[in-house]
Design a protein around this motif. Sequence first.
Motif, short mmCIF file in Angstrom:
data_model
loop_
_atom_site.label_atom_id
_atom_site.label_comp_id
_atom_site.label_asym_id
_atom_site.label_seq_id
_atom_site.Cartn_x
_atom_site.Cartn_y
_atom_site.Cartn_z
N MET A 1 3.88 101.60 107.31
CA MET A 1 4.61 101.02 106.18
C MET A 1 5.82 101.90 105.85
SD MET A 1 3.07 99.95 102.51
CE MET A 1 2.94 101.61 101.86
N LYS A 2 6.94 101.25 105.59
CA LYS A 2 8.13 101.99 105.25
C LYS A 2 8.05 102.38 103.76
CE LYS A 2 12.89 101.85 106.71
NZ LYS A 2 13.66 102.12 105.50
N VAL A 3 8.23 103.67 103.50
CA VAL A 3 8.07 104.13 102.12
C VAL A 3 9.41 104.45 101.50
CG1 VAL A 3 7.10 105.92 100.66
CG2 VAL A 3 5.78 105.04 102.57
N ASN A 4 9.66 103.82 100.37
CA ASN A 4 10.82 104.17 99.59
C ASN A 4 10.54 105.52 98.94
OD1 ASN A 4 12.73 104.49 97.62
ND2 ASN A 4 12.58 102.39 96.87
N LYS A 5 11.41 106.50 99.21
CA LYS A 5 11.16 107.86 98.73
C LYS A 5 10.89 107.92 97.23
CE LYS A 5 13.08 112.06 100.37
NZ LYS A 5 14.25 112.86 100.60
N ILE A 167 -19.25 100.91 109.16
CA ILE A 167 -18.04 100.17 109.53
C ILE A 167 -17.97 100.12 111.06
CG2 ILE A 167 -15.53 100.02 109.32
CD1 ILE A 167 -17.00 99.77 106.60
N PRO A 168 -18.08 98.93 111.65
CA PRO A 168 -18.09 98.84 113.11
C PRO A 168 -16.73 99.20 113.72
CG PRO A 168 -18.65 96.71 112.09
CD PRO A 168 -18.17 97.62 111.00
N ARG A 169 -16.80 99.60 114.97
CA ARG A 169 -15.57 99.86 115.71
C ARG A 169 -15.02 98.53 116.24
NH1 ARG A 169 -13.19 103.96 118.86
NH2 ARG A 169 -14.82 105.47 118.36
N SER A 170 -13.73 98.32 116.08
CA SER A 170 -13.13 97.11 116.64
C SER A 170 -11.63 97.30 116.83
CB SER A 170 -13.37 95.92 115.72
OG SER A 170 -12.50 94.87 116.06
N VAL A 171 -11.11 96.75 117.92
CA VAL A 171 -9.66 96.85 118.15
C VAL A 171 -8.88 96.07 117.10
CG1 VAL A 171 -9.59 97.28 120.62
CG2 VAL A 171 -9.82 94.93 119.81
N LYS A 172 -9.57 95.18 116.40
CA LYS A 172 -8.90 94.39 115.36
C LYS A 172 -8.27 95.28 114.28
CE LYS A 172 -9.46 90.15 116.58
NZ LYS A 172 -8.31 89.34 116.95
N VAL A 173 -8.88 96.48 114.09
CA VAL A 173 -8.38 97.38 113.05
C VAL A 173 -6.98 97.87 113.41
CG1 VAL A 173 -8.75 99.57 111.84
CG2 VAL A 173 -10.69 98.09 112.33
N SER A 174 -6.82 98.37 114.64
CA SER A 174 -5.48 98.85 115.01
C SER A 174 -4.51 97.68 115.19
CB SER A 174 -5.50 99.76 116.24
OG SER A 174 -6.51 99.41 117.11
N GLU A 175 -5.05 96.53 115.58
CA GLU A 175 -4.21 95.34 115.70
C GLU A 175 -3.63 94.99 114.31
OE1 GLU A 175 -6.25 92.54 118.45
OE2 GLU A 175 -5.37 91.04 117.09
N ALA A 176 -4.50 94.99 113.31
CA ALA A 176 -4.05 94.68 111.94
C ALA A 176 -3.00 95.69 111.50
CB ALA A 176 -5.24 94.70 110.98
N GLN A 177 -3.26 96.98 111.82
CA GLN A 177 -2.31 98.03 111.42
C GLN A 177 -0.94 97.81 112.06
OE1 GLN A 177 -4.51 101.55 112.48
NE2 GLN A 177 -5.30 101.81 110.41
N SER A 178 -0.95 97.33 113.32
CA SER A 178 0.34 97.13 114.00
C SER A 178 1.15 96.02 113.32
CB SER A 178 0.12 96.84 115.49
OG SER A 178 -0.41 95.55 115.64
N TYR A 186 -5.74 90.49 107.37
CA TYR A 186 -5.46 90.06 108.74
C TYR A 186 -6.56 89.14 109.27
CZ TYR A 186 -4.26 90.57 113.70
OH TYR A 186 -3.92 90.34 115.01
N GLU A 187 -7.81 89.56 109.11
CA GLU A 187 -8.94 88.73 109.54
C GLU A 187 -10.07 88.84 108.51
OE1 GLU A 187 -10.46 87.86 113.11
OE2 GLU A 187 -8.54 87.80 114.16
N PRO A 188 -9.96 88.09 107.43
CA PRO A 188 -10.90 88.26 106.32
C PRO A 188 -12.36 88.03 106.70
CG PRO A 188 -9.18 86.63 105.78
CD PRO A 188 -8.96 87.04 107.18
N ASN A 189 -12.60 87.23 107.74
CA ASN A 189 -13.99 86.93 108.09
C ASN A 189 -14.53 87.77 109.25
OD1 ASN A 189 -14.20 84.96 106.08
ND2 ASN A 189 -13.11 83.51 107.42
N HIS A 190 -13.72 88.70 109.73
CA HIS A 190 -14.16 89.56 110.83
C HIS A 190 -15.29 90.47 110.35
CE1 HIS A 190 -13.86 92.78 113.87
NE2 HIS A 190 -13.52 91.77 114.66
#
Length: 207
Positions: A1-5, A167-178, A186-190
């Motif tokens: 996320m871009k942060v305004n100083k 909290i399970p491991r899933s690539v969806k987490v880094s996908e959401a972050q990207s 990003y995936e409320p029902n995941h």
Amino acid sequence: MKVNKKESIYQALIEGEAKPFLKEPFQGLYLLPSSIDLVGLELELSDLEKREYVLRDFLEETNLNGKDLLSTFDFIFIDSPPSLSLITVNILCASQGVVIPLQCEYYALEGLSLLVKTVRGIKEAFNPELRLFGMVLMMYDPRNRLTHEVAEEVKKHFKWIVFETVIPRSVKVSEAQSFGKPILDYEPNHKVSEAFRKLAEEFLGRL
Ligand SMILES: Nc1ncnc2c1ncn2[C@@H]1O[C@H](COP(=O)(O)OP(=O)(O)OP(=O)(O)O)[C@@H](O)[C@H]1O
Ligand SMILES: [Mg+2]
């Protein structure tokens, strides 16, 4: 996320004025992000007389839209760096409780006892209110033997505070972050989103 100083926690601490902004689409969730300036804060704090309490004083004395910060929000979560620094000490001095997220890897176990000792030390020296609130097993992968071993070891030593929810491991987490989105948006029902909701309930149940 871009942060305004101007909207960073560094600026807030230096100027004593908070400008948390509303995070869409979550109603009621305000963010006050970090910025790279925090690296310098460590040095700037080290000369102050009450250097352990800068964050606590800020939270107690700051107004947001004419109302004081502490009564504006039901909860204030402070994301902490993993290392023990003056910033971490400030966070522990300003908090009522600590939640430790624990990655299911061996090296995470190594730092855990030290961290728990640190929390006890801060409680004794600076903040009697501080309480070890819970530990969460993160990136839980039931197919991985190490995950089970780490979980067992943690529960053996800290059974009374480990949250039941993992909290399970899933690539969806880094996908959401990207996409710059929280997984719950990003995936409320995941299954990871479901786990975070369950964790929130368990957290509330412990209050
Ligand atoms: N449940 C998960 N499943 C898979 N990957 C995850 C999960 N949670 C976090 N990650 C990934 O692990 C990385 C670190 O996550 P995160 O920033 O939440 O950890 P952290 O402990 O706060 O790290 P830091 O010490 O840098 O602050 C990120 O790249 C993230 O995508
Ligand atoms: Mg982090």
